[in-house]
Design a protein around this motif. Structure first.
Motif, PDB file in Angstrom:
ATOM      1  N   ARG A  19       0.859  -1.173   0.017  1.00  0.00           N
ATOM      2  CA  ARG A  19      -0.018  -0.010  -0.141  1.00  0.00           C
ATOM      3  C   ARG A  19       0.701   1.339  -0.133  1.00  0.00           C
ATOM      4  N   LYS A  20       2.082   1.155   0.679  1.00  0.00           N
ATOM      5  CA  LYS A  20       2.796   2.710   1.026  1.00  0.00           C
ATOM      6  C   LYS A  20       3.519   2.584  -0.467  1.00  0.00           C
ATOM      7  N   VAL A  21       4.132   1.593  -0.992  1.00  0.00           N
ATOM      8  CA  VAL A  21       4.783   1.899  -2.262  1.00  0.00           C
ATOM      9  C   VAL A  21       3.925   2.322  -3.378  1.00  0.00           C
ATOM     10  N   GLN A  22       2.620   1.631  -3.505  1.00  0.00           N
ATOM     11  CA  GLN A  22       1.672   1.756  -4.583  1.00  0.00           C
ATOM     12  C   GLN A  22       1.412   3.564  -4.661  1.00  0.00           C
ATOM     13  N   SER A  23       1.244   4.009  -3.379  1.00  0.00           N
ATOM     14  CA  SER A  23       0.936   5.359  -3.580  1.00  0.00           C
ATOM     15  C   SER A  23       2.092   6.336  -3.882  1.00  0.00           C
ATOM     16  N   ILE A  24       3.274   5.844  -3.764  1.00  0.00           N
ATOM     17  CA  ILE A  24       4.433   6.504  -4.465  1.00  0.00           C
ATOM     18  C   ILE A  24       4.682   6.535  -5.762  1.00  0.00           C
ATOM     19  N   ILE A  25       4.767   5.169  -6.298  1.00  0.00           N
ATOM     20  CA  ILE A  25       4.953   4.764  -7.754  1.00  0.00           C
ATOM     21  C   ILE A  25       3.913   5.405  -8.519  1.00  0.00           C
ATOM     22  N   LYS A  26       4.531   6.025  -9.547  1.00  0.00           N
ATOM     23  CA  LYS A  26       3.652   6.612 -10.795  1.00  0.00           C
ATOM     24  C   LYS A  26       3.447   5.890 -11.921  1.00  0.00           C
ATOM     25  N   GLU A  27       4.371   4.804 -12.258  1.00  0.00           N
ATOM     26  CA  GLU A  27       4.142   4.101 -13.570  1.00  0.00           C
ATOM     27  C   GLU A  27       3.798   2.722 -13.105  1.00  0.00           C
ATOM     28  N   PRO A  28       3.028   2.133 -14.087  1.00  0.00           N
ATOM     29  CA  PRO A  28       2.579   0.772 -13.969  1.00  0.00           C
ATOM     30  C   PRO A  28       3.606  -0.473 -13.550  1.00  0.00           C
ATOM     31  N   VAL A  29       3.416  -0.665 -12.366  1.00  0.00           N
ATOM     32  CA  VAL A  29       4.452  -1.762 -11.678  1.00  0.00           C
ATOM     33  C   VAL A  29       3.505  -2.810 -10.996  1.00  0.00           C
ATOM     34  N   GLU A  96       7.992   8.271   2.939  1.00  0.00           N
ATOM     35  CA  GLU A  96       7.561   8.406   1.696  1.00  0.00           C
ATOM     36  C   GLU A  96       8.818   9.032   0.898  1.00  0.00           C
ATOM     37  N   HIS A  97       9.460  10.074   1.236  1.00  0.00           N
ATOM     38  CA  HIS A  97      10.394  10.698   0.388  1.00  0.00           C
ATOM     39  C   HIS A  97      11.604   9.874   0.260  1.00  0.00           C
ATOM     40  N   HIS A  98      11.919   9.335   1.441  1.00  0.00           N
ATOM     41  CA  HIS A  98      12.934   8.027   1.400  1.00  0.00           C
ATOM     42  C   HIS A  98      12.698   6.900   0.376  1.00  0.00           C
ATOM     43  N   LEU A  99      11.537   6.257   0.427  1.00  0.00           N
ATOM     44  CA  LEU A  99      11.254   5.462  -0.518  1.00  0.00           C
ATOM     45  C   LEU A  99      11.121   5.855  -2.048  1.00  0.00           C
ATOM     46  N   ALA A 100      10.830   7.065  -2.146  1.00  0.00           N
ATOM     47  CA  ALA A 100      10.397   7.720  -3.565  1.00  0.00           C
ATOM     48  C   ALA A 100      12.010   7.748  -3.997  1.00  0.00           C
ATOM     49  N   THR A 101      12.951   8.416  -2.901  1.00  0.00           N
ATOM     50  CA  THR A 101      14.225   8.498  -3.526  1.00  0.00           C
ATOM     51  C   THR A 101      14.885   7.110  -4.136  1.00  0.00           C
ATOM     52  N   LEU A 103      13.533   4.363  -4.774  1.00  0.00           N
ATOM     53  CA  LEU A 103      12.654   3.726  -5.918  1.00  0.00           C
ATOM     54  C   LEU A 103      13.269   4.631  -7.365  1.00  0.00           C
ATOM     55  N   LEU A 104      13.281   5.746  -7.381  1.00  0.00           N
ATOM     56  CA  LEU A 104      13.682   6.831  -8.326  1.00  0.00           C
ATOM     57  C   LEU A 104      15.137   6.293  -8.687  1.00  0.00           C
ATOM     58  N   GLY A 105      15.597   5.941  -7.755  1.00  0.00           N
ATOM     59  CA  GLY A 105      17.131   5.646  -7.816  1.00  0.00           C
ATOM     60  C   GLY A 105      17.451   4.203  -8.852  1.00  0.00           C
ATOM     61  N   ALA A 106      16.276   3.274  -8.870  1.00  0.00           N
ATOM     62  CA  ALA A 106      16.213   2.195  -9.466  1.00  0.00           C
ATOM     63  C   ALA A 106      15.442   2.125 -10.590  1.00  0.00           C
ATOM     64  N   ASN A 107      15.310   3.441 -11.252  1.00  0.00           N
ATOM     65  CA  ASN A 107      14.541   3.945 -12.396  1.00  0.00           C
ATOM     66  C   ASN A 107      13.157   3.365 -12.370  1.00  0.00           C
ATOM     67  N   ILE A 108      12.634   3.438 -11.246  1.00  0.00           N
ATOM     68  CA  ILE A 108      11.220   3.230 -11.275  1.00  0.00           C
ATOM     69  C   ILE A 108      10.492   4.688 -10.982  1.00  0.00           C
ATOM     70  N   ASP A 109       9.480   5.079 -11.854  1.00  0.00           N
ATOM     71  CA  ASP A 109       9.082   6.604 -11.886  1.00  0.00           C
ATOM     72  C   ASP A 109       8.191   6.721 -10.581  1.00  0.00           C
ATOM     73  N   VAL A 110       8.471   7.702  -9.784  1.00  0.00           N
ATOM     74  CA  VAL A 110       7.415   7.897  -8.814  1.00  0.00           C
ATOM     75  C   VAL A 110       6.944   9.402  -8.741  1.00  0.00           C
ATOM     76  N   HIS A 111       5.713   9.535  -8.051  1.00  0.00           N
ATOM     77  CA  HIS A 111       5.170  11.030  -8.055  1.00  0.00           C
ATOM     78  C   HIS A 111       5.890  11.871  -7.494  1.00  0.00           C
ATOM     79  N   THR A 112       6.229  13.061  -8.136  1.00  0.00           N
ATOM     80  CA  THR A 112       7.090  14.120  -7.800  1.00  0.00           C
ATOM     81  C   THR A 112       6.906  14.939  -6.523  1.00  0.00           C
ATOM     82  N   GLU A 113       5.794  14.813  -6.234  1.00  0.00           N
ATOM     83  CA  GLU A 113       5.543  15.462  -4.754  1.00  0.00           C
ATOM     84  C   GLU A 113       6.062  14.773  -3.696  1.00  0.00           C
TER      85      GLU A 113
END
Length: 117
Positions: A19-29, A96-101, A103-113
């Motif tokens: 649930r936590k990760v789903q809210s952060i990820i922007k692309e279909p994963v 959330e900002h840590h997870l977003a960072t 995930l983005l580092g692994a080339n998974i697109d995240v919501h920029t907010e």
């Protein structure tokens, strides 16, 4: 199993992680929960399903998470492993900002907010 019809798959331990990760990820994963430990039969089925797909492993920074990570390192060596800072211990409680960072580092697109926090 495939709710997004994507080749990108993220493996997490529990439903709260998902649930936590789903809210952060922007692309279909597709996010698959192992529900902690995973048996040999379930792991074999999962390996068959995951073969040929882009697989990421994001588990807690604790003993059970590391045990699960070692299983995937052994059985699915081509998977990319994403690590949270040990100070947060659990994916579900990491900011959330840590997870977003990470995930983005692994080339998974995240919501920029989530990156602005």
């Amino acid at each position: 199993m495939n709710e997004w019809n994507t080749e990108k798959i993220l493996i997490v331990e529990g439903k709260s992680d998902k649930r936590k990760v789903q809210s952060i990820i922007k692309e279909p994963v597709e996010i698959i929960c192992t529900n902690g430990t995973i048996g040999i039969t379930r792991l074999d089925e999962l390996i068959d399903y995951l073969t040929g797909k882009e697989v990421y492993v994001l588990v807690d920074a604790d003993d059970s998470g590391e045990k699960l990570r070692r299983q995937f390192l052994r059985e699915l060596p081509e998977a990319e492993h994403i690590y949270i800072d040990k100070m947060y211990r659990e994916v579900a409680t990491a900011p959330e900002h840590h997870l977003a960072t990470v995930l983005l580092g692994a080339n998974i697109d995240v919501h920029t907010e989530f990156l602005d926090r």
